[in-house]
Design an enzyme around this catalytic site. Structure first.
Site, PDB file in Angstrom:
ATOM      1  N   GLU A  70      71.159 -10.382  37.493  1.00  0.00           N
ATOM      2  CA  GLU A  70      72.138 -10.564  38.573  1.00  0.00           C
ATOM      3  C   GLU A  70      72.660 -11.986  38.549  1.00  0.00           C
ATOM      4  O   GLU A  70      71.987 -12.881  38.051  1.00  0.00           O
ATOM      5  CB  GLU A  70      71.461 -10.356  39.939  1.00  0.00           C
ATOM      6  CG  GLU A  70      71.013  -8.956  40.188  1.00  0.00           C
ATOM      7  CD  GLU A  70      70.079  -8.875  41.396  1.00  0.00           C
ATOM      8  OE1 GLU A  70      70.003  -9.831  42.191  1.00  0.00           O
ATOM      9  OE2 GLU A  70      69.417  -7.839  41.518  1.00  0.00           O
TER      10      GLU A  70
ATOM     11  N   ASP B  45      75.302 -19.293  44.550  1.00  0.00           N
ATOM     12  CA  ASP B  45      74.939 -20.627  45.028  1.00  0.00           C
ATOM     13  C   ASP B  45      75.314 -20.787  46.501  1.00  0.00           C
ATOM     14  O   ASP B  45      76.386 -21.273  46.834  1.00  0.00           O
ATOM     15  CB  ASP B  45      75.648 -21.681  44.175  1.00  0.00           C
ATOM     16  CG  ASP B  45      74.975 -23.027  44.287  1.00  0.00           C
ATOM     17  OD1 ASP B  45      73.896 -23.102  44.905  1.00  0.00           O
ATOM     18  OD2 ASP B  45      75.523 -23.996  43.757  1.00  0.00           O
TER      19      ASP B  45
ATOM     20  N   CYS C 159      91.184 -61.144  37.971  1.00  0.00           N
ATOM     21  CA  CYS C 159      90.919 -60.121  38.989  1.00  0.00           C
ATOM     22  C   CYS C 159      92.200 -59.361  39.328  1.00  0.00           C
ATOM     23  O   CYS C 159      93.223 -59.983  39.633  1.00  0.00           O
ATOM     24  CB  CYS C 159      90.354 -60.769  40.258  1.00  0.00           C
ATOM     25  SG  CYS C 159      90.190 -59.597  41.620  1.00  0.00           S
TER      26      CYS C 159
ATOM     27  N   LYS D 266      68.729 -21.231  34.966  1.00  0.00           N
ATOM     28  CA  LYS D 266      69.681 -22.192  35.540  1.00  0.00           C
ATOM     29  C   LYS D 266      70.660 -22.648  34.468  1.00  0.00           C
ATOM     30  O   LYS D 266      70.232 -23.074  33.390  1.00  0.00           O
ATOM     31  CB  LYS D 266      68.923 -23.411  36.073  1.00  0.00           C
ATOM     32  CG  LYS D 266      68.116 -23.140  37.322  1.00  0.00           C
ATOM     33  CD  LYS D 266      69.040 -22.878  38.499  1.00  0.00           C
ATOM     34  CE  LYS D 266      68.361 -23.025  39.826  1.00  0.00           C
ATOM     35  NZ  LYS D 266      68.156 -24.329  40.312  1.00  0.00           N
TER      36      LYS D 266
HETATM   37  S1  IVH Z   1      65.958 -12.948  44.341  1.00  0.00           S
HETATM   38  C1  IVH Z   1      61.601 -13.048  45.628  1.00  0.00           C
HETATM   39  N1  IVH Z   1      68.492 -12.747  43.603  1.00  0.00           N
HETATM   40  O1  IVH Z   1      68.123 -18.210  44.754  1.00  0.00           O
HETATM   41  C2  IVH Z   1      62.898 -13.319  44.982  1.00  0.00           C
HETATM   42  N2  IVH Z   1      67.784 -14.732  44.662  1.00  0.00           N
HETATM   43  O2  IVH Z   1      64.850 -19.436  44.674  1.00  0.00           O
HETATM   44  C3  IVH Z   1      63.947 -13.672  45.934  1.00  0.00           C
HETATM   45  N3  IVH Z   1      69.576 -16.367  45.026  1.00  0.00           N
HETATM   46  O3  IVH Z   1      67.605 -19.321  47.657  1.00  0.00           O
HETATM   47  C4  IVH Z   1      65.174 -14.156  45.334  1.00  0.00           C
HETATM   48  N4  IVH Z   1      71.187 -15.173  44.127  1.00  0.00           N
HETATM   49  O4  IVH Z   1      68.556 -16.904  47.954  1.00  0.00           O
HETATM   50  C5  IVH Z   1      67.544 -13.521  44.171  1.00  0.00           C
HETATM   51  N5  IVH Z   1      70.689 -12.417  42.946  1.00  0.00           N
HETATM   52  C6  IVH Z   1      69.757 -13.182  43.513  1.00  0.00           C
HETATM   53  C7  IVH Z   1      70.055 -14.454  44.028  1.00  0.00           C
HETATM   54  C8  IVH Z   1      69.030 -15.209  44.601  1.00  0.00           C
HETATM   55  C9  IVH Z   1      70.878 -16.320  44.730  1.00  0.00           C
HETATM   56  C10 IVH Z   1      68.898 -17.505  45.671  1.00  0.00           C
HETATM   57  C11 IVH Z   1      67.924 -17.137  46.740  1.00  0.00           C
HETATM   58  C12 IVH Z   1      67.031 -18.362  46.825  1.00  0.00           C
HETATM   59  C13 IVH Z   1      67.065 -18.859  45.406  1.00  0.00           C
HETATM   60  C14 IVH Z   1      65.798 -18.459  44.666  1.00  0.00           C
END
Ligand code: IVH
Length: 668
Positions: A113, A117, A404, A310
């Protein structure tokens, strides 16, 4: 209209508007023009005003933003909101795949997925009705931001089945809304948001829901807190269920049978990422099967069945149109690249510091070159390199000036320094920059006095030194461009309030060479008053741990100048406070806290407090907060997305705490 027909019409309007809202915001297929929607909404508002008892919590009228709150209530999450561990390259991902296969066997598939951000939110529905929305907080306890979340039109106020369910997702601000918002902020002379994530978080942290309502936020749901309870077998079925219930999910997800497919998916998004209407900072990879997820389990912080890849800092190519020279507060001349404006990592960049002449030579930068630009730490724009193959021969060499650019005095290069300096103390550019520094956040923190206003005031000769700020009159300010009655009032109040600042803010604001915000605080704590510091000798100063010879020298010289003495007397006569007001520092011996005498490094994003708050609290307990990890570090506190510092701590075998532990220990 009588009550019975009103009731009928209200229900009819609510259903119709909810349906149109769903089509518009979730299916992205509007079926009626906006004007029609607005007209029906007005009709509903009117009827509900007439018959308030008929207003229901899932009425579309509930989205406009209700009463202003005093504070956010705390919400304990029934299922903790975990975060994700990070992968930065192919090797990290292959390691993850290997660990997964070792634990659950070879029959694994993943769901990839986009990693949106924004900020994580949890939405609770009881019997189908949206009852509570919360931030992640420390993962265990978040804040109740229901009123703000209700203003996000892609969050259904009622779902399509009467289920009691908690869903998780990411609230965010689309790029377009972010740009429009910053444009307005800039026009109003307000500080723009650094990126869409901050803008989204800032909007949802407002106590007045009308602000969130005006900010065009959006959401993608990506999970169910307790998926087992719904009867589904896999994460992908969970996402399909979310769709069925009327939630907005991200459609770019993909099921992958192998890690090669995962890598391919990631590769594809590296390229397509800039074209998305919202920011993503990575790709999330999740094991699809729920039973395999359960087998893998979680660590205290994150699930072992998922990982976040990342992206490396985004790099873009643009043309370097010119090199401009800026004279800083200390007279240093900084060449700045003027770039053809380009979007990178969430904002439009049109300038980047080139630091000094040596760097320009090293990178062989010429005016007219095509250059690669990125944001260091995703914040500060930087020219990475030039593209010599794209040269046409029209590019021009850049020469540092000998005089300057502001006051035309000779520039000099001090021994051992790479920078060229203007050493004329009357140089207008230096004075202007000094004024900007004086009002800045870590100094006197006078809100409403941005660079533009200061430059105007300086240009109009209304201020020549910092004391002049306290002589400004309402009439003078009203004459400035774009300054209305309200901003003038706010500004005068902010100037007045700054007189009460604790000594360290004034000390830092005065811009004594080598005295940064941290040293200013130490000096204020040690001496207590400006008078005591002014009388301090070189020996007294160097006796303090953090004050070196260079700084002590500079402090003594500073206070010896008659102009400085005059300025301080003038400031004092206006009522500017000259005393330290903060808590006395606790020495390691006096404190019995676990932090006493320890050198501690904070890294990553903290959810409960800002890093500077954490630092203040630790220091108040006798701890010493340092900026980088070394053998001398006793303890590292790692927030979300901690990077290289955490890695280094692990390599050196230094104790690491998460934020939860920090919060706990601070309470003791
Ligand atoms: S899953 C237990 N899926 O990324 C797993 N997180 O540290 C829960 N985030 O602030 C996260 N897109 O809100 C997941 N497709 C996605 C995401 C996602 C953004 C964020 C999440 C959290 C950080 C993960």
């Amino acid at each position: 209209m009588d009550a019975t027909s009103a009731q009928k019409r209200i229900i009819e309007l609510q259903n119709l508007l909810n349906q149109y809202n769903y089509e518009y915001h979730i299916l992205d297929k509007p079926s009626v023009p906006d004007s029609e929607y607005d007209q029906l909404l007005r009709e509903l508002i009117q009827l509900e005003e007439q018959y308030p008892e008929m207003k229901t919590p899932d009425s579309p009228t509930q989205r406009v933003g209700g009463a202003v709150l005093e504070m956010f209530e705390k919400v304990e999450h029934r299922t903790p909101m975990l975060s994700l561990s990070n992968a930065f390259n192919e090797e990290d991902l292959r390691d993850f795949d290997r660990r997964v296969r070792q634990a659950v066997g070879n029959d694994v598939s993943y769901v990839c997925e986009l990693k949106i951000d924004g900020l994580a939110v949890s939405l609770r529905y009881e019997e189908g009705l949206f009852v509570q929305g919360a931030t992640r907080g420390d993962g265990t306890v978040g804040e109740d931001i229901t009123a703000n979340l209700k203003t996000i039109k892609s969050i259904p106020l009622r779902i399509k089945k009467p289920l009691t369910i908690e869903v998780r997702g990411e609230a965010f601000m689309p790029k377009k809304s972010f740009e429009a918002l910053n444009k307005i902020k800039e026009e109003r002379g307000e500080e723009p948001f650094a990126n869409p994530r901050n803008a989204a978080a800032g909007s949802l942290r407002q106590l007045d829901p009308r602000i969130a309502a005006s900010r065009n936020l959006d959401v993608f749901l990506y999970g169910i807190a307790d998926p087992g309870e719904t009867g589904i077998q896999s994460h992908s079925e969970g996402l399909d269920l979310l769709d069925e219930l009327g939630f907005k999910t991200n459609k770019e997800r993909k099921k992958c049978a192998t890690i090669e497919e995962v890598l391919e998916y990631i590769e594809g998004w590296v390229e397509k990422r800039p074209n998305l209407p919202y920011d993503i900072d990575g790709i999330v990879i999740k094991v699809d099967s729920l039973s395999q997820q359960a087998e893998l389990g979680t660590t205290a912080k994150s699930p072992r069945w998922a990982i976040a890849y990342k992206f490396p800092a985004e790099e873009v190519v643009t043309k370097l149109l010119d090199i401009e020279l800026n004279v800083g507060r200390t007279g240093v001349i900084t060449p700045t690249a003027v770039l053809d404006p380009v979007r990178v990592a969430g904002t439009t960049v049109s300038r980047a510091s080139l630091h000094n002449e040596d760097l320009i030579r090293e990178k062989d930068i010429k005016i007219g070159d095509f250059v690669v630009v990125k944001k260091a730490g995703d914040i500060i724009p930087e020219v990475v390199n030039v593209l010599p193959d794209r040269r046409t021969g029209e590019e021009k060499d850049f020469m540092m000036p000998t005089h300057c650019p502001e006051c035309h005095s000779d520039l000099i290069r001090l021994e051992g320094e790479v920078a060229l300096r203007c050493i004329n103390p009357k140089c207008p550019a230096q004075i202007r920059e000094g004024l900007i520094h004086f009002v800045s956040r870590n100094a006197m923190n006078i809100e409403g006095l941005g660079e533009k206003v200061i430059s105007q005031l300086f240009h109009e000769k209304l201020i020549e030194d910092v004391a002049d700020l306290y002589k400004l009159t309402r009439e003078q300010l009203l004459n400035l461009e774009r300054m209305g009655e309200k901003s003038v009032n706010n500004l005068l109040n902010a100037i007045e309030a700054s007189k009460q600042n604790s000594l360290e803010k004034l000390l830092f604001g005065l811009g004594i060479r080598h005295v940064g915000a941290k040293a200013a605080k130490t000096l204020a704590q040690e001496f207590g008053t400006m008078e005591a510091l002014r009388n301090a000798t070189y020996e007294q100063l160097t006796a303090i741990n953090e004050i070196g010879e260079k700084m002590a020298d500079s402090i003594v010289t500073f206070f010896e100048q008659p102009e400085v003495q005059e300025l301080l007397a003038e400031l004092e006569s206006f009522g500017v406070n000259m005393e330290y007001k903060g808590p006395k520092p606790v020495s390691a011996e006096e404190s019995n806290s676990i932090f006493a005498g320890k050198t501690i490094v904070l890294t990553g994003k903290l959810e409960n407090m800002s890093r500077s708050e954490a630092k203040e609290k630790i220091e108040a307990l006798g701890g010493n907060v340092a900026g980088s990890v070394s053998k001398k570090t006793d303890l590292v506190i790692a927030g979300e997305d901690a990077g290289s510092k955490l890695k280094k701590a692990q390599e050196l075998g230094i104790e690491v705490w998460n934020e939860e532990r920090l919060v706990e220990e601070l309470k003791k």
